[in-house]
Design a protein around this motif. Structure first.
Motif, short mmCIF file in Angstrom:
data_model
loop_
_atom_site.label_atom_id
_atom_site.label_comp_id
_atom_site.label_asym_id
_atom_site.label_seq_id
_atom_site.Cartn_x
_atom_site.Cartn_y
_atom_site.Cartn_z
N ASP A 14 0.85 -1.19 0.00
CA ASP A 14 0.00 0.00 0.00
C ASP A 14 0.88 1.23 0.00
O ASP A 14 1.83 1.31 0.76
CB ASP A 14 -0.93 0.01 1.23
CG ASP A 14 -2.10 0.97 1.01
OD1 ASP A 14 -1.85 2.15 0.68
OD2 ASP A 14 -3.25 0.54 1.17
N ARG A 15 0.53 2.18 -0.85
CA ARG A 15 1.40 3.38 -0.93
C ARG A 15 1.18 4.32 0.25
O ARG A 15 2.00 5.18 0.52
CB ARG A 15 1.17 4.10 -2.25
CG ARG A 15 -0.20 4.70 -2.41
CD ARG A 15 -0.32 5.37 -3.77
NE ARG A 15 -1.70 5.74 -4.02
CZ ARG A 15 -2.21 5.91 -5.22
NH1 ARG A 15 -1.47 5.71 -6.29
NH2 ARG A 15 -3.47 6.25 -5.38
N SER A 24 -13.77 9.40 2.86
CA SER A 24 -14.97 8.54 2.93
C SER A 24 -15.67 8.73 4.26
O SER A 24 -15.01 8.79 5.30
CB SER A 24 -14.53 7.07 2.79
OG SER A 24 -15.62 6.20 2.95
N THR A 25 -17.00 8.82 4.23
CA THR A 25 -17.72 8.60 5.48
C THR A 25 -17.72 7.09 5.68
O THR A 25 -17.14 6.36 4.88
CB THR A 25 -19.14 9.20 5.44
OG1 THR A 25 -19.92 8.52 4.47
CG2 THR A 25 -19.08 10.69 5.11
N HIS A 26 -18.31 6.55 6.71
CA HIS A 26 -17.95 5.17 7.07
C HIS A 26 -19.06 4.42 7.79
O HIS A 26 -18.81 3.65 8.72
CB HIS A 26 -16.67 5.21 7.93
CG HIS A 26 -16.61 6.44 8.78
ND1 HIS A 26 -17.33 6.56 9.92
CD2 HIS A 26 -15.98 7.64 8.58
CE1 HIS A 26 -17.14 7.78 10.41
NE2 HIS A 26 -16.34 8.46 9.62
N ALA A 27 -20.30 4.67 7.33
CA ALA A 27 -21.43 3.93 7.91
C ALA A 27 -21.41 2.51 7.36
O ALA A 27 -21.46 2.32 6.15
CB ALA A 27 -22.73 4.62 7.54
N ARG A 83 -12.15 5.35 9.53
CA ARG A 83 -11.29 4.48 8.73
C ARG A 83 -9.91 4.34 9.36
O ARG A 83 -9.22 3.33 9.15
CB ARG A 83 -11.20 5.02 7.30
CG ARG A 83 -12.51 4.91 6.54
CD ARG A 83 -12.86 3.47 6.24
NE ARG A 83 -11.89 2.90 5.32
CZ ARG A 83 -12.05 2.87 4.00
NH1 ARG A 83 -13.14 3.34 3.45
NH2 ARG A 83 -11.11 2.33 3.23
N VAL A 105 4.70 1.70 -0.52
CA VAL A 105 5.11 1.15 -1.81
C VAL A 105 4.05 1.51 -2.86
O VAL A 105 2.90 1.11 -2.74
CB VAL A 105 5.30 -0.38 -1.76
CG1 VAL A 105 5.66 -0.91 -3.15
CG2 VAL A 105 6.37 -0.76 -0.76
N VAL A 107 2.60 0.97 -6.34
CA VAL A 107 2.63 0.01 -7.44
C VAL A 107 2.45 0.80 -8.74
O VAL A 107 1.50 1.59 -8.87
CB VAL A 107 1.53 -1.05 -7.28
CG1 VAL A 107 1.46 -1.95 -8.51
CG2 VAL A 107 1.79 -1.88 -6.02
N ASP A 142 -7.15 -1.61 -5.03
CA ASP A 142 -6.51 -0.30 -5.02
C ASP A 142 -7.46 0.84 -5.39
O ASP A 142 -7.04 1.88 -5.89
CB ASP A 142 -5.26 -0.29 -5.92
CG ASP A 142 -5.50 -0.86 -7.31
OD1 ASP A 142 -6.52 -1.52 -7.51
OD2 ASP A 142 -4.65 -0.64 -8.20
N ASP A 269 -13.70 -1.10 -4.65
CA ASP A 269 -13.91 -0.04 -5.64
C ASP A 269 -13.13 -0.29 -6.94
O ASP A 269 -13.49 0.23 -7.98
CB ASP A 269 -13.46 1.32 -5.08
CG ASP A 269 -14.48 1.94 -4.15
OD1 ASP A 269 -15.55 1.32 -3.92
OD2 ASP A 269 -14.22 3.04 -3.64
N GLY A 281 -20.13 1.12 0.19
CA GLY A 281 -18.88 0.76 -0.49
C GLY A 281 -17.93 -0.05 0.37
O GLY A 281 -17.22 -0.92 -0.12
N ILE A 282 -17.91 0.20 1.69
CA ILE A 282 -17.00 -0.56 2.56
C ILE A 282 -17.53 -1.98 2.68
O ILE A 282 -16.78 -2.96 2.58
CB ILE A 282 -16.87 0.12 3.94
CG1 ILE A 282 -16.36 1.55 3.78
CG2 ILE A 282 -15.95 -0.69 4.86
CD1 ILE A 282 -16.47 2.41 5.03
#
Ligand SMILES: Cc1cc2nc3c(=O)[nH]c(=O)nc-3n(C[C@H](O)[C@H](O)[C@H](O)COP(=O)(O)OP(=O)(O)OC[C@H]3O[C@@H](n4cnc5c(N)ncnc54)[C@H](O)[C@@H]3O)c2cc1C
Length: 363
Positions: A14-15, A24-27, A83, A105, A107, A142, A269, A281-282
């Motif tokens: 993960d960069r 992002s909201t996170h419900a 998050r 990192v 990619v 990603d 996503d 989305g989560i």
């Protein structure tokens, strides 16, 4: 985490930095909470102080209706962890399961063999040193601007027309204990109780209106939209000091991508995106991760790869497909108060089917 728990050798790149935030909201919806619970991670979210949400209040113009979260599928409350907490808990669990995790990192490309099969990735670490990794399966988790999807040439199977913008911030002292969703023609808002006693309050509208009326002065536009959509339903939004910092997302139409090819797969996503108004989305990303791990678990010990990855796609599309149209129409802001209820009912019915499908997914 899930592949490592199955005993596979897993490397996560993960960069970003560990514990960093994301736009992002996170419900979380019931499917996501169900998964966190069965993976043994919900206790950590609760112990960190994320409040349980036991009721959801829907405001349609000046009318309101409340729905209780009935205990089902082992879930008796919803949660909306920041998050910075949720992602850290997941990363720690992946490491505890034996996955190697490297942050910083970036990619930058895929490696292919002579027949075109994806056999790994290339990138750079935070010091600019080249990174090259060989893998039996490369999973692009990603996000919306997925490099893996682009480089793999993942076809777009479906594109939405609706695109909603969201502005949000964190309020202290609002005293909200339920998810609250507000709908008025042309605008939406939501109150999401989260960690540290804060409430994430968002205001939403179409991307077009965002650019015309909000983008020039985000703070004033946010306050104006909240007042317009919430009205007098929450006096606190007029009296409590507003957040010092706001986040704005201009919007992006939904899409569904082909989520696999030889040597690669996409989750979350990267493969499938719906407007944030679906607040799903989560849950989508967690679901895809589990469906993929479930389908390819045996693959790495010899089963037919294409059949396993096709089974993953079939599972994803069967569950996620019915949510696409209602969420796309929500995001288009062309609805009236009666039709928005209908769209929400359609999404809710699809989410119930999702919970059933996830419950049936045995380890
Ligand atoms: C404004 C807004 C509000 C939202 N509200 C909600 C909500 O209330 N509830 C909900 O369920 N969902 C919500 N969503 C959707 C949710 O944020 C996403 O669906 C979810 O984050 C998708 O997870 P993901 O793991 O697929 O991608 P991401 O969370 O985007 O993670 C992608 C990861 O990949 C890394 N990465 C990307 N490119 C590279 C690269 N080239 N090299 C190395 N690493 C890379 C990133 O650093 C990141 O860590 C919202 C989204 C937005 C924009």
């Amino acid at each position: 985490m899930l592949l490592a728990r199955q005993g596979h050798r897993v490397l996560v790149l993960d960069r970003a930095r560990k514990g960093s935030d994301t736009l992002s909201t996170h419900a979380l919806m019931r499917g996501g909470v169900l998964q966190l619970r069965r993976w043994g991670l919900l206790d950590q979210i609760v112990a960190a102080g994320t409040p349980p949400i036991r009721r959801v209040r829907f405001h349609y113009g000046d009318e309101a209706t409340t729905v209780s979260i009935k205990p089902a599928a082992g879930v008796d409350a919803l949660y909306a962890p920041r998050r910075t907490l949720l992602d850290r808990v997941l990363v720690d669990a992946a490491m505890a399961a034996g996955a190697q995790v490297r942050f910083g990192v970036n990619v930058t490309g895929l490696d292919r063999d002579q027949r075109g099969r994806v056999v790994g990735v290339v990138g750079r670490d935070r010091h600019g040193h080249p990174v090259r990794v060989q893998s039996r399966l490369t999973v692009g988790a990603d996000g919306k601007r997925s490099l893996v999807a682009r480089e793999a040439g993942a076809a777009t199977l479906r594109t939405g027309a609706g695109s909603g913008a969201v502005v949000y911030g964190y309020w202290a002292g609002l005293g909200v204990t339920e998810y609250e969703w507000f709908y008025r023609p042309g605008g939406t808002a939501g109150l999401i109780p989260t960690d540290d006693g804060e409430v994430c309050a968002f205001a939403g509208t179409s991307t077009q209106r965002f650019h015309q009326e909000i983008a020039g002065d985000i703070r004033a536009g946010y306050q104006r939209l909240l007042k317009e959509v919430v009205g007098d339903a929450h006096a606190g939004l007029q009296t409590v000091p507003p957040p010092g910092r706001l986040w704005a997302f201009p919007g992006l139409p939904g899409y569904v991508r082909q989520p696999w090819g030889t040597g690669w797969a996409l989750v979350g996503d990267a493969g499938h995106y719906l407007d944030p108004l679906g607040t799903h989305g989560i849950t989508d990303a967690l679901r895809d991760a589990e469906l993929l791990a479930h389908s390819v678990g045996a693959l790495l010990t010899g089963e037919d790869e294409a059949a396993a990855l096709a089974a993953y796609q079939m599972g994803r599309d069967r569950i996620a497909g019915p949510m696409f149209t209602p969420v796309d129409q929500l995001a288009g802001y062309q609805w009236t108060l009666p039709t928005v209820r209908q769209l929400l009912l359609e999404q809710s019915s699809a989410m119930n089917d999702e919970v059933e499908a996830l419950s049936a997914l045995l380890p």
